[in-house]
Every structure is written in structure tokens, then in C-alpha cells.
Design an enzyme around this catalytic site. Structure first.
Site, mmCIF file in Angstrom:
data_model
loop_
_atom_site.group_PDB
_atom_site.id
_atom_site.type_symbol
_atom_site.label_atom_id
_atom_site.label_comp_id
_atom_site.label_asym_id
_atom_site.label_seq_id
_atom_site.Cartn_x
_atom_site.Cartn_y
_atom_site.Cartn_z
ATOM 1 N N ASP A 160 -12.229 7.240 3.977
ATOM 2 C CA ASP A 160 -11.010 7.004 4.742
ATOM 3 C C ASP A 160 -10.620 5.523 4.759
ATOM 4 O OD1 ASP A 160 -8.816 7.737 6.228
ATOM 5 O OD2 ASP A 160 -9.866 7.710 8.150
ATOM 6 N N ASP A 168 1.397 6.189 6.026
ATOM 7 C CA ASP A 168 0.382 5.347 5.402
ATOM 8 C C ASP A 168 0.894 4.661 4.137
ATOM 9 O OD1 ASP A 168 -2.104 4.269 5.900
ATOM 10 O OD2 ASP A 168 -3.172 5.672 4.615
ATOM 11 N N ASP A 178 -2.620 10.449 3.841
ATOM 12 C CA ASP A 178 -4.047 10.141 3.911
ATOM 13 C C ASP A 178 -4.763 11.174 4.758
ATOM 14 O OD1 ASP A 178 -6.527 8.991 3.880
ATOM 15 O OD2 ASP A 178 -6.039 7.404 5.308
ATOM 16 N N ARG A 224 -7.670 -0.279 1.011
ATOM 17 C CA ARG A 224 -8.139 -1.540 0.427
ATOM 18 C C ARG A 224 -8.591 -1.364 -1.023
ATOM 19 N NH1 ARG A 224 -12.380 -2.041 5.145
ATOM 20 N NH2 ARG A 224 -10.625 -0.899 6.044
ATOM 21 N N GLU A 226 -9.563 3.862 2.168
ATOM 22 C CA GLU A 226 -9.114 3.918 0.778
ATOM 23 C C GLU A 226 -8.027 2.905 0.456
ATOM 24 O OE1 GLU A 226 -5.751 5.230 2.689
ATOM 25 O OE2 GLU A 226 -7.813 5.806 3.132
ATOM 26 N N LYS A 242 0.841 -1.201 0.000
ATOM 27 C CA LYS A 242 0.000 0.000 0.000
ATOM 28 C C LYS A 242 0.873 1.246 0.000
ATOM 29 C CE LYS A 242 -3.207 2.536 3.030
ATOM 30 N NZ LYS A 242 -3.865 2.530 4.360
ATOM 31 N N LYS A 294 -10.113 13.171 8.276
ATOM 32 C CA LYS A 294 -9.632 12.770 9.596
ATOM 33 C C LYS A 294 -9.527 13.997 10.499
ATOM 34 C CE LYS A 294 -6.485 9.057 8.017
ATOM 35 N NZ LYS A 294 -6.967 7.920 8.802
#
Length: 459
Positions: A309, A250, A232, A313, A311, A227, A239
């Protein structure tokens, strides 16, 4: 300090590793023993004693190895002395029976990592002669791969956006003679990576899929998917500030797969390696993807967006679908995916998911041998309905907030059908409190264990 072992032993200082209460076992002169007794050094973990010669120069050093119960609470504990001892070159003179030289020597190397990109580098510290019986070159390769992952995570998004992540993988490909390809921006739509495009399209830096290939084309296929969300914000489901502070990490899944890829290539393992990284920023703009949207995936499955949020996956799903089309023998996915994993197991123990009991047994064994902890969690079939919203094939953020790590893993598994073995690792990618061989900051997690698995599986 350095991530290489010292080679000049002409001025090396003898270093004695002493269990608590075992100072009498160290071969010392009467004068030296009197000195040690005067310092009240007992061999307690975390303590050391420097022994001077007649001129006041250090001629030997004793470091505490503590008790078995004290050592059971940590790993790579010898590494703490790499930062405690004065500058110099040290040679291990004697050790207790339970001293794992490979583990402790690697820990010493890892202690040499400092994130000094934005500050004046400090002087080098204590160096170590590689212990007898250890493979110095191998340990140095592992240390480089592990700290490469840490350095990428530690770099803020201002200098680690998708362009920079692409540059890092391109440099890795150049180093090892690997092939490298990039699919970027609107070309993602033409190449059928719609979810990578949807997540990253609102950012100032274009989203992309990074694709590295290396090794004999006839060798067993090992594919790593990481990933690469370089920052993010949470997207339109923004967030709160406190939750956004560490979001430079992230992309920790991609950083760890990059570090593992380096180890595989530098050790010239007999595999056909593929590294896939969907690199994006999840930002807020007029063209951000929205809650309630239904996205189409590369695999053809539709996904209802119930939280922008969740995202990671989404971008992983397109990359996993591509990886799966090639029918790799082993497919490994790493991601800083869910807070639920941290609630369950904390920052130091990443969960992993696999349906392959033989692979799980190898991972469990390797995690112990490599002192790189991992914990198996289930693809729990009864939770499958939780990721099925009714108006689309899949839900990216099931309501209720329960079993979040498991439902995320189940989501990813829907995009893998053809791989010989598949495992997903939900890592934290961060060390919140400094520990031996693990400074506060970006963390390598699971990759030393996975190197062990790949070596054993394809030896």
C-alpha cells in the site's frame, strides 16, 4: 455559473462590499438606506442585502465583508456570494481597502465549478464583471487549470483509469501543441521502468508512463512529476473498505500537475516544460507484487517491499529518476502520498520538502500571495536509516509508522541527484467540507502558488 467573467455590463447590478458596521459608507438614496436599515443588514460576513427598485427589480446588492478577525479565518471569502446571489450579472461598485480584487475575483470564478458529469447540469448562476485592474484572461486561465485538476480527481475510477488519464494528457498536448509519448505495459520493462510495471501489472488496464514536452528546447527546464495511481486498493496489503472509499483521488498529484501544466502553457511561460505521470492502478491479482519482494528501480537502487500500500513512492521513483537524468533546472513532484501528512497538517495545508532555501523562500512567499497555503517540512537526515532495511538499498514502508511523510520524502529524494532545485509536495487532493471557492470534492492544492514561483523564477 461560469468560469469566465461577464462582458456585457449593460444590465449589471451594482455590488457593494461592506465591512461590518460600515453601511453608512455606501452611497445610497434615502429610500435605499431605509430599506437596508429595515433588513437589519450590518455587513456581517456571509450576509447580503438585495435592494429593489420601484418595480421590485434588483437595482443593487450589498454583501458583508465582516471584521478583520472573521476574514482571517478564511480565504476567497467574497466567493460565497457567487452562490448566494440571484442569477444575474454583477459589477463591483465599491470595496473596503483590504479587498484583494485578484484573489476575490478568482474565487468567484472558482465557485463556478460543479462536477456535473453524471447529473443534469443546473442553470448558470451569478456572473461577475472583471474588476478594474485585474487581468481577466490570466484569471480565467488559472481558474481553468485549477478546476481541471478538480474535475479529474472527482471522476471515479470507472471513467478515470490509466487509459482515461492518458486521454486527458493527450488532449492537453493537442490543445497546446505539445509533444506526447506513452510507454505502456511490458514496454515499461524494455524501457527500464520496472517499478511502474510492478505496481500496475496486476490491473486490468495496463500501467504506463505518460510524457508531455512543450516549449523552446533552449529554455530553462521545468519538470513536473505527478502520482497517477488511478485507484489504490492497497494491493495484497488490502485497504479496509473505509480507507478505500476515496481512493479515486489517489491520482490527485497527477491531476494537479496537469492543471499546472495547462496554466504554464496557456500563459506561454518561457520554460521548457516536461510533465511525467506514471499512471497505474494498484490492484489485486495472481501477479500482484508482494510484501517481501525486492524490486529493482530505474536508478539501480533496490527496494524491499514491506507494504504494497506504499506504492506511490515506487512509481514516482522511476519517473523522478528519468526526470533527473535530463538535469532540469526545477523538478517538482506532487502526490497524494501519505496519511501522515494529513495527521500532521490536516486536509487544507499540504506540506512540501526541499533542500533549496532560496526555492523555499519563493514558495512560502508565493503561497501567501496566491492564497494557496503550503508548509515546509524537513528532509530530516537522522531519519535516513529508517528507510534502509539492510537486505536492499531502500525500504518502501519503514516499520513503526513514525514520521511517515518525512521518510516518504527521503525515499523520493534518493532518486534525484542532478536537478538544479527539487521540491516534493504531499497533497491531500480533497476538500472534505465545502468552503468558499472550494466545493466538497477534488481539490487543487499548491499549483497556483507554484505558478507564481515559476513566473518569478523565469520572468
Amino acid at each position: 455559473m461560469t468560469l469566465k467573467f461577464a462582458t456585457d455590463s449593460s444590465t449589471a447590478i451594482d455590488l457593494h462590499v461592506v465591512a461590518k458596521g460600515a453601511t453608512d459608507s455606501v452611497p445610497l438614496t434615502k429610500q435605499q438606506r431605509n430599506w437596508v436599515n429595515a433588513t437589519t443588514f450590518t455587513g456581517a460576513l456571509g450576509t447580503h442585502c438585495l435592494i429593489p427598485d420601484e418595480d421590485g427589480q434588483i437595482t443593487a446588492a450589498l454583501v458583508g465583508w465582516g471584521t478583520g478577525s472573521a476574514r482571517a479565518r478564511g480565504r476567497m471569502l467574497f466567493a460565497q456570494y457567487a452562490t448566494q446571489l440571484p442569477v444575474g450579472t454583477y459589477r463591483i461598485a465599491n470595496t473596503p481597502e483590504d479587498f484583494d480584487a485578484d484573489e476575490q475575483a478568482l474565487g468567484w470564478l472558482l465557485s463556478g465549478y460543479k462536477f456535473d458529469r453524471y447529473v443534469k447540469p443546473k442553470s448558470q448562476g451569478a456572473a461577475l464583471i472583471c474588476p478594474d485592474g485585474c487581468d481577466a484572461a490570466r484569471l480565467e486561465i488559472i481558474a481553468h487549470g485549477a478546476t481541471l485538476a478538480q474535475r479529474l480527481i472527482d471522476t471515479p475510477a470507472s471513467d478515470m483509469n490509466p487509459d482515461d488519464l492518458e486521454a486527458a494528457i493527450r488532449a492537453l498536448a493537442d490543445t497546446h501543441g505539445a509533444d506526447f509519448a506513452v510507454t505502456k505495459g511490458d514496454a515499461l520493462l524494455d524501457a527500464n521502468f520496472p517499478m511502474i510495471h510492478a505496481v500496475g501489472r496486476a490491473a486490468a488496464v495496463a500501467p504506463r508512463l505518460l510524457d508531455l514536452r512543450w516549449g523552446d528546447e533552449d529554455a530553462p527546464k521545468v519538470t513536473l512529476v505527478g502520482k497517477g495511481v488511478c485507484f489504490d486498493t492497497g494491493g495484497l496489503n488490502l485497504k479496509p473498505g473505509a480507507s478505500m472509499g476515496l481512493m479515486k483521488k489517489d491520482m490527485g498529484g497527477s491531476a494537479n500537475t496537469i492543471g499546472l501544466a495547462h496554466m504554464i502553457m496557456a500563459l506561454n511561460l518561457p520554460v521548457r516544460l516536461r510533465l511525467l505521470v506514471p499512471a497505474v492502478e494498484n490492484s489485486v491479482s495472481g501477479n500482484s507484487f508482494r510484501p517481501g519482494d525486492i524490486l529493482h528501480s530505474r536508478k539501480g537502487l533496490t527496494v524491499e517491499i514491506n507494504n504494497t500500500d506504499a506504492e506511490g513512492r515506487l512509481v514516482l521513483a522511476d519517473a523522478l529518476a528519468l526526470a533527473d537524468e535530463e538535469k532540469p533546472d526545477l523538478l517538482l513532484c506532487m502526490a497524494t502520498l501519505t496519511g501522515a501528512a494529513r495527521v500532521a497538517l490536516g486536509p487544507d495545508l499540504p506540506p512540501y520538502f526541499t533542500d533549496d532555501p532560496a526555492l523555499a523562500a519563493m514558495i512560502d512567499c508565493a503561497a501567501i500571495q496566491a492564497h494557496d497555503p503550503l508548509w515546509r517540512m524537513p528532509f530530516w537526515e537522522p531519519y535516513e536509516p529508517m528507510i534502509e532495511p539492510g537486505i536492499a538499498d531502500l525500504d518502501n514502508a519503514p516499520a513503526g509508522g513514525m514520521a511517515g511523510a518525512i521518510t516518504a520524502a527521503l525515499f523520493l529524494r534518493r532518486f534525484v541527484e542532478n536537478a538544479g532545485s527539487f521540491a516534493h509536495f504531499d497533497i491531500f487532493g480533497w476538500t472534505p467540507v465545502a468552503k468558499p471557492a472550494r466545493p466538497k470534492g477534488g481539490a487543487n492544492q499548491g499549483i497556483r502558488a507554484l505558478l507564481n514561483v515559476i513566473e518569478r523564477r523565469y520572468q
